[in-house]
Enzyme design. Structure first.
Site, PDB file in Angstrom:
ATOM      1  N   GLY A  46       0.838  -1.184   0.000  1.00 35.12           N
ATOM      2  CA  GLY A  46       0.000   0.000   0.000  1.00 35.12           C
ATOM      3  C   GLY A  46       0.876   1.238   0.000  1.00 35.12           C
ATOM      4  O   GLY A  46       2.029   1.182   0.442  1.00 35.12           O
ATOM      5  N   GLN A  51       3.252   9.959   1.001  1.00 36.71           N
ATOM      6  CA  GLN A  51       4.508   9.199   1.080  1.00 36.71           C
ATOM      7  C   GLN A  51       5.408   9.426  -0.137  1.00 36.71           C
ATOM      8  O   GLN A  51       6.571   9.017  -0.134  1.00 36.71           O
ATOM      9  CB  GLN A  51       4.230   7.698   1.230  1.00 36.71           C
ATOM     10  CG  GLN A  51       3.583   7.353   2.576  1.00 36.71           C
ATOM     11  CD  GLN A  51       3.360   5.865   2.699  1.00 36.71           C
ATOM     12  OE1 GLN A  51       2.423   5.327   2.120  1.00 36.71           O
ATOM     13  NE2 GLN A  51       4.226   5.189   3.433  1.00 36.71           N
ATOM     14  N   CYS A  90       5.756   0.722   8.466  1.00 38.15           N
ATOM     15  CA  CYS A  90       5.419   1.760   7.485  1.00 38.15           C
ATOM     16  C   CYS A  90       6.658   2.052   6.648  1.00 38.15           C
ATOM     17  O   CYS A  90       7.753   2.163   7.194  1.00 38.15           O
ATOM     18  CB  CYS A  90       4.956   3.027   8.215  1.00 38.15           C
ATOM     19  SG  CYS A  90       4.559   4.403   7.112  1.00 38.15           S
ATOM     20  N   LEU A  91       6.480   2.175   5.346  1.00 36.48           N
ATOM     21  CA  LEU A  91       7.612   2.508   4.470  1.00 36.48           C
ATOM     22  C   LEU A  91       8.243   3.840   4.849  1.00 36.48           C
ATOM     23  O   LEU A  91       9.419   4.059   4.605  1.00 36.48           O
ATOM     24  CB  LEU A  91       7.133   2.581   3.010  1.00 36.48           C
ATOM     25  CG  LEU A  91       6.889   1.250   2.301  1.00 36.48           C
ATOM     26  CD1 LEU A  91       6.214   1.492   0.956  1.00 36.48           C
ATOM     27  CD2 LEU A  91       8.193   0.485   2.112  1.00 36.48           C
ATOM     28  N   HIS A 132      -4.567   1.997   7.273  1.00 32.87           N
ATOM     29  CA  HIS A 132      -3.249   2.624   7.417  1.00 32.87           C
ATOM     30  C   HIS A 132      -3.076   3.747   6.388  1.00 32.87           C
ATOM     31  O   HIS A 132      -2.620   4.848   6.731  1.00 32.87           O
ATOM     32  CB  HIS A 132      -2.176   1.535   7.252  1.00 32.87           C
ATOM     33  CG  HIS A 132      -0.763   2.015   7.349  1.00 32.87           C
ATOM     34  ND1 HIS A 132       0.046   1.723   8.432  1.00 32.87           N
ATOM     35  CD2 HIS A 132      -0.004   2.753   6.498  1.00 32.87           C
ATOM     36  CE1 HIS A 132       1.240   2.277   8.234  1.00 32.87           C
ATOM     37  NE2 HIS A 132       1.237   2.894   7.071  1.00 32.87           N
ATOM     38  N   GLU A 133      -3.455   3.482   5.133  1.00 31.48           N
ATOM     39  CA  GLU A 133      -3.237   4.478   4.074  1.00 31.48           C
ATOM     40  C   GLU A 133      -4.167   5.678   4.246  1.00 31.48           C
ATOM     41  O   GLU A 133      -3.759   6.818   4.010  1.00 31.48           O
ATOM     42  CB  GLU A 133      -3.420   3.854   2.682  1.00 31.48           C
ATOM     43  CG  GLU A 133      -2.527   2.662   2.360  1.00 31.48           C
ATOM     44  CD  GLU A 133      -1.057   2.855   2.666  1.00 31.48           C
ATOM     45  OE1 GLU A 133      -0.583   4.002   2.766  1.00 31.48           O
ATOM     46  OE2 GLU A 133      -0.359   1.834   2.835  1.00 31.48           O
ATOM     47  N   HIS A 136      -2.799   7.975   6.653  1.00 32.85           N
ATOM     48  CA  HIS A 136      -1.762   8.836   6.048  1.00 32.85           C
ATOM     49  C   HIS A 136      -2.397  10.094   5.463  1.00 32.85           C
ATOM     50  O   HIS A 136      -1.819  11.182   5.537  1.00 32.85           O
ATOM     51  CB  HIS A 136      -1.025   8.096   4.922  1.00 32.85           C
ATOM     52  CG  HIS A 136       0.169   7.300   5.359  1.00 32.85           C
ATOM     53  ND1 HIS A 136       1.246   7.854   6.028  1.00 32.85           N
ATOM     54  CD2 HIS A 136       0.483   5.983   5.209  1.00 32.85           C
ATOM     55  CE1 HIS A 136       2.160   6.919   6.262  1.00 32.85           C
ATOM     56  NE2 HIS A 136       1.712   5.762   5.789  1.00 32.85           N
TER      57      HIS A 136
HETATM   58 CO    CO Z   1       2.671   3.907   5.968  1.00 30.97          CO
END
Ligand code: CO
Length: 173
Positions: A46, A51, A90-91, A132-133, A136
């Site tokens: 995702g 991001q 998380c990235l 989660h997204e 963000h």
């Molecule tokens: Co994330």
């Protein structure tokens, strides 16, 4: 299609409330394709536009289930059901993990990359990715809602995966 650089915790764009999209045009579709490319390049399941430094309400997801990647504009959760605690990463916050309680099942409404209204129902892994997204997009990071935030070694992650508390892909969302 270019792969775009990621933003990391500490970058103010990750703390902004992202702006809704008013017009879905070819450029936006291109941006969603770039997001998919960037997600795949990072072994992600995702990715949200902040991001990649873009404060707009766009997310992509791919749980590699044979279905095409999901591209969603102005996503919003309209229904939540159940509750499940799982390890999440998380990235944008590499190597950090925490236990996060999420709804087990969600219904998400928004537009697809052509501007058509869509409603998706997701459970398990995909439901967690959506939550989660969309966080963000509201400037929220998983570390805001997680307990037991920690760095985890490969061994600890493997152990958590064996015990069913961690889906390895969830480090990359
Ligand atoms: Co994330």
């Amino acid at each position: 299609m270019p792969t775009l650089p990621l933003t990391y915790d500490g970058n103010p764009v990750l703390r902004k409330k992202a702006q809704p999209i008013r017009v879905v045009d070819h450029l936006l579709e291109q941006m969603l394709d770039d997001m998919v490319e960037t997600m795949h390049a990072n072994n992600g399941v995702g990715l949200a536009a902040p991001q990649i430094g873009v404060s707009k309400r766009l997310i992509v997801a791919d749980i590699y289930d044979g279905e095409p990647p999901i591209r969603m504009v102005n996503p919003r959760i309209v229904e939540r059901e159940g509750s499940v605690v799982g390890v999440e990463g998380c990235l944008s916050i590499p190597n950090v993990y925490g236990d996060v309680e999420r709804a087990e099942r969600v219904v998400v409404k928004g537009l697809n990359e052509k501007g058509k209204a869509i409603t998706l129902t997701a459970e398990g892994l995909l439901a967690r990715v959506f939550q989660h997204e969309i966080d963000h997009l509201d400037g929220r990071l998983f570390t805001d809602v997680a307990t037991n935030i920690r760095e985890m070694t490969e061994e600890e992650l493997d152990e958590a995966a064996d015990e069913g508390r961690y889906e390895p892909a969830l480090g990359n969302i």
